[in-house]
Scaffold this motif. Structure first.
Motif, PDB file in Angstrom:
ATOM      1  N   LYS A   8       1.090  -1.946   0.110  1.00 59.06           N
ATOM      2  CA  LYS A   8      -0.210   0.218   0.036  1.00 59.06           C
ATOM      3  C   LYS A   8       0.794   0.818  -0.264  1.00 59.06           C
ATOM      4  O   LYS A   8       1.926   1.296   0.881  1.00 59.06           O
ATOM      5  N   LEU A   9       0.401   2.279  -0.681  1.00 58.14           N
ATOM      6  CA  LEU A   9       1.423   3.403  -1.489  1.00 58.14           C
ATOM      7  C   LEU A   9       0.191   4.816  -0.652  1.00 58.14           C
ATOM      8  O   LEU A   9      -0.979   4.918  -1.132  1.00 58.14           O
ATOM      9  N   ASN A  10       1.215   5.426   0.370  1.00 57.52           N
ATOM     10  CA  ASN A  10      -0.074   6.419   0.418  1.00 57.52           C
ATOM     11  C   ASN A  10       1.072   7.948   0.659  1.00 57.52           C
ATOM     12  O   ASN A  10       1.874   8.146   0.658  1.00 57.52           O
ATOM     13  N   ILE A  11       0.349   9.290  -0.590  1.00 58.21           N
ATOM     14  CA  ILE A  11       1.072   9.853  -1.163  1.00 58.21           C
ATOM     15  C   ILE A  11       0.455  11.116   0.077  1.00 58.21           C
ATOM     16  O   ILE A  11      -0.568  11.027   0.339  1.00 58.21           O
ATOM     17  N   ASP A  12       1.247  11.662   1.105  1.00 55.96           N
ATOM     18  CA  ASP A  12       0.912  13.479   1.881  1.00 55.96           C
ATOM     19  C   ASP A  12       1.436  13.839   1.165  1.00 55.96           C
ATOM     20  O   ASP A  12       3.027  13.835   1.467  1.00 55.96           O
ATOM     21  N   SER A  13       1.240  15.126   0.994  1.00 56.09           N
ATOM     22  CA  SER A  13       2.234  16.351   0.504  1.00 56.09           C
ATOM     23  C   SER A  13       2.622  17.095   1.429  1.00 56.09           C
ATOM     24  O   SER A  13       3.590  17.932   1.798  1.00 56.09           O
ATOM     25  N   ASP A  14       2.185  16.102   2.984  1.00 50.19           N
ATOM     26  CA  ASP A  14       2.449  17.549   4.492  1.00 50.19           C
ATOM     27  C   ASP A  14       3.829  16.285   4.821  1.00 50.19           C
ATOM     28  O   ASP A  14       4.443  16.736   5.782  1.00 50.19           O
ATOM     29  N   CYS A  15       3.685  15.445   4.261  1.00 54.50           N
ATOM     30  CA  CYS A  15       5.329  14.405   4.459  1.00 54.50           C
ATOM     31  C   CYS A  15       6.865  15.050   4.175  1.00 54.50           C
ATOM     32  O   CYS A  15       7.002  15.260   3.417  1.00 54.50           O
ATOM     33  N   GLU A  16       7.512  14.431   5.959  1.00 60.54           N
ATOM     34  CA  GLU A  16       8.360  15.736   5.608  1.00 60.54           C
ATOM     35  C   GLU A  16       9.654  14.191   4.392  1.00 60.54           C
ATOM     36  O   GLU A  16      10.365  14.646   4.490  1.00 60.54           O
ATOM     37  N   LYS A  17       9.421  13.008   5.770  1.00 62.07           N
ATOM     38  CA  LYS A  17      10.728  12.168   5.427  1.00 62.07           C
ATOM     39  C   LYS A  17       9.865  10.303   4.795  1.00 62.07           C
ATOM     40  O   LYS A  17       8.433  10.613   5.283  1.00 62.07           O
ATOM     41  N   ILE A  18      10.846  10.205   4.238  1.00 61.31           N
ATOM     42  CA  ILE A  18       9.652   9.213   3.995  1.00 61.31           C
ATOM     43  C   ILE A  18       9.495   7.640   4.978  1.00 61.31           C
ATOM     44  O   ILE A  18      10.685   7.824   5.965  1.00 61.31           O
ATOM     45  N   GLU A  19       8.351   7.514   5.133  1.00 67.00           N
ATOM     46  CA  GLU A  19       8.245   6.530   6.524  1.00 67.00           C
ATOM     47  C   GLU A  19       7.528   4.684   5.372  1.00 67.00           C
ATOM     48  O   GLU A  19       6.848   5.132   5.272  1.00 67.00           O
ATOM     49  N   VAL A  20       8.903   4.202   6.249  1.00 65.58           N
ATOM     50  CA  VAL A  20       7.862   2.365   5.764  1.00 65.58           C
ATOM     51  C   VAL A  20       7.338   2.054   7.135  1.00 65.58           C
ATOM     52  O   VAL A  20       8.025   2.385   8.126  1.00 65.58           O
ATOM     53  N   GLN A  21       6.225   0.854   6.717  1.00 68.54           N
ATOM     54  CA  GLN A  21       5.532   0.631   8.033  1.00 68.54           C
ATOM     55  C   GLN A  21       5.313  -0.533   7.521  1.00 68.54           C
ATOM     56  O   GLN A  21       4.690  -0.819   6.174  1.00 68.54           O
ATOM     57  N   ILE A  22       5.649  -1.356   8.265  1.00 69.41           N
ATOM     58  CA  ILE A  22       5.294  -3.347   8.522  1.00 69.41           C
ATOM     59  C   ILE A  22       4.182  -3.478   8.736  1.00 69.41           C
ATOM     60  O   ILE A  22       4.282  -3.022  10.071  1.00 69.41           O
ATOM     61  N   THR A  23       2.596  -4.315   8.248  1.00 63.75           N
ATOM     62  CA  THR A  23       1.749  -4.431   9.450  1.00 63.75           C
ATOM     63  C   THR A  23       2.064  -6.386   9.270  1.00 63.75           C
ATOM     64  O   THR A  23       1.540  -6.770   7.959  1.00 63.75           O
ATOM     65  N   ALA A  24       1.508  -6.729   9.821  1.00 66.20           N
ATOM     66  CA  ALA A  24       2.490  -8.239   9.698  1.00 66.20           C
ATOM     67  C   ALA A  24       1.774  -8.652  11.462  1.00 66.20           C
ATOM     68  O   ALA A  24       1.563  -8.467  12.847  1.00 66.20           O
ATOM     69  N   LYS A  25       1.181 -10.343  11.532  1.00 69.31           N
ATOM     70  CA  LYS A  25       0.137 -10.681  12.590  1.00 69.31           C
ATOM     71  C   LYS A  25       2.054 -11.584  13.401  1.00 69.31           C
ATOM     72  O   LYS A  25       1.204 -11.560  14.463  1.00 69.31           O
ATOM     73  N   GLU A  26       2.557 -11.509  12.777  1.00 62.69           N
ATOM     74  CA  GLU A  26       3.700 -12.247  13.603  1.00 62.69           C
ATOM     75  C   GLU A  26       5.758 -11.688  12.288  1.00 62.69           C
ATOM     76  O   GLU A  26       5.661 -11.199  11.105  1.00 62.69           O
ATOM     77  N   ILE A  27       6.512 -11.572  13.676  1.00 62.46           N
ATOM     78  CA  ILE A  27       7.494 -11.434  12.531  1.00 62.46           C
ATOM     79  C   ILE A  27       7.954 -13.260  12.372  1.00 62.46           C
ATOM     80  O   ILE A  27       8.141 -13.772  13.286  1.00 62.46           O
ATOM     81  N   ASP A  28       8.566 -12.808  11.174  1.00 61.31           N
ATOM     82  CA  ASP A  28       9.134 -14.536  10.667  1.00 61.31           C
ATOM     83  C   ASP A  28       9.836 -14.045   9.917  1.00 61.31           C
ATOM     84  O   ASP A  28       9.730 -12.871   9.886  1.00 61.31           O
TER      85      ASP A  28
END
Length: 146
Positions: free
Chosen positions: A4-24
């Motif tokens: 999923k890619l979110n474009i936000d004009s107020d964003c100053e730095k790129i942020e990566v978020q990982i959503t998962a059920k568990e760390i595998d």
């Protein structure tokens, strides 16, 4: 895997978020790939040999006998940087200062022990125990959300 890619004009730095059920393994592979792209390497020395140290392999960086050392699973390397320079070079979401003389890699932490009043004992995955100085306790609590 869904991307999923979110474009936000107020964003100053790129942020990566990982959503998962568990760390595998898949999550760890994604994190490693992203870290390799975003992190800078450090150069460590054993005698007269220079070795490229990948941040993902560094357990902690600390001072001992007026020397800055990077501890990895392969051994200890002398660094020709100051602690604050290492802190600036490394990913602040992965490496955190726990005292004037030590940075730790959060992914190498086995557990945090809050049972000692006024400080926190950190047990690393390699079995080494170290302590958060009182000055940095509130920062660690914030990072951990406790």
């Amino acid at each position: 895997m869904k991307l999923k890619l979110n474009i936000d004009s107020d964003c100053e730095k790129i942020e990566v978020q990982i959503t998962a059920k568990e760390i595998d393994d898949e999550v760890n592979d994604i994190v490693r790939k992203l870290e390799k792209e975003s992190l800078k390497t450090l150069v460590g020395f054993i005698e007269d040999e220079a070795v490229i140290l990948e941040p993902i392999d560094i357990i902690r960086i600390y001072t001992s006998n007026n020397k800055i050392l990077a501890e990895t699973k392969d051994g200890e390397y002398k660094l020709r940087y100051r602690i604050y320079e290492c802190e600036e070079k490394l990913n602040r979401n992965r490496f955190i200062r726990i005292s004037q003389s030590e940075l730790i890699n959060l992914s190498m932490v086995k557990k945090f022990d809050f049972s000692i009043t006024g400080t926190i004992r950190v047990v690393l995955k390699n079995g080494v125990s170290t302590f958060v100085s009182r000055r940095y306790v509130s920062t660690i609590r914030k990072v951990l959300g406790v």
